[in-house]
Design a protein around this motif. Structure first.
Motif: not given
Length: 174
Positions: A129, A133, A135, A155
Motif C-alpha cells: 500500500l 489509497e 482501503v 486496496r
C-alpha cells in the motif's frame, strides 16, 4: 376472549424479540449487496464469524495515512520491535501502517471503529500500500481488553467509470 389473550401474548413475544435484537448496539447484519461493496476475501473473512478471543468484528472503509518498512525483531523484549537495539538474530523486515477510518461497512456485536489506527505492526496486506489509497480494513476487538486487531487490509479497486472519465475528458481530446 382466549384468542385476544393469545394475540396479545404473541405480540408481546415479538416485541421482546425485537428489543433483544436492538440491544446489540445497532449491529448491521444486512449482507444484501455486500458483495458489491467489498472483495470476496473480505466477504469470506466476515462470514467466518468471530474468533474465540474476539468480542466483535467489523469491516471499515479507510484511507492509508502512512506505511513504513524497517528492520524488526519478534522477540518481544524492551529493545526489540522496530529498529531494534537488542542484538537478537535473525531480524526480519516489518511494516507499520496508519489509517484514517472513514466509516463502517458492516459489523457484528456492537464493535466500534476508532477514528484512526496508528502505527499498526505487520497488518496483513499492508506491504504494497501507499499513502493516500482507499482501503478496506477487516478487524475485530479482543474480549480481554477491547484492543483492536487488524486481520486483513485490501486496496479498494478503482471503478472503470472513474478511470474512463479521466481519459475522455474534453481537455484530452484534440
Amino acid at each position: 376472549m382466549k384468542n385476544i389473550w393469545l394475540v396479545c401474548l404473541i405480540i408481546l413475544s415479538l416485541q421482546r424479540l425485537g428489543l433483544a435484537q436492538e440491544s446489540h448496539g445497532g449491529d448491521s447484519y444486512d449482507e444484501v449487496g455486500l458483495e458489491q461493496k467489498i472483495s470476496p476475501a473480505m466477504m469470506r473473512w466476515f462470514r467466518a464469524g468471530l474468533p474465540a478471543d474476539a468480542a466483535g468484528l467489523g469491516i471499515a472503509l479507510g484511507k492509508v495515512l502512512s506505511v513504513k518498512i524497517a528492520r524488526y525483531c519478534e522477540q518481544g523484549g524492551p529493545q526489540c520491535g522496530f529498529n531494534p537495539t537488542c542484538g537478537h538474530s535473525p531480524l526480519t523486515w516489518g511494516t507499520t501502517s496508519s489509517y484514517q477510518i472513514n466509516g463502517l461497512i458492516i459489523r457484528r456485536h456492537g464493535v466500534k471503529a476508532p477514528e484512526k489506527i496508528e502505527n499498526y505492526v505487520n497488518a496483513p496486506g499492508a506491504n504494497s500500500l501507499r499513502a493516500g489509497e482507499q482501503v478496506w480494513i477487516a478487524f475485530h476487538t479482543l474480549k480481554s481488553n477491547q484492543v483492536l486487531r487488524v486481520s486483513l487490509v485490501e486496496r479498494v479497486p478503482q471503478t472503470k467509470s472513474t478511470t474512463a472519465s479521466s481519459s475522455n475528458s474534453p481537455a484530452a481530446k484534440p
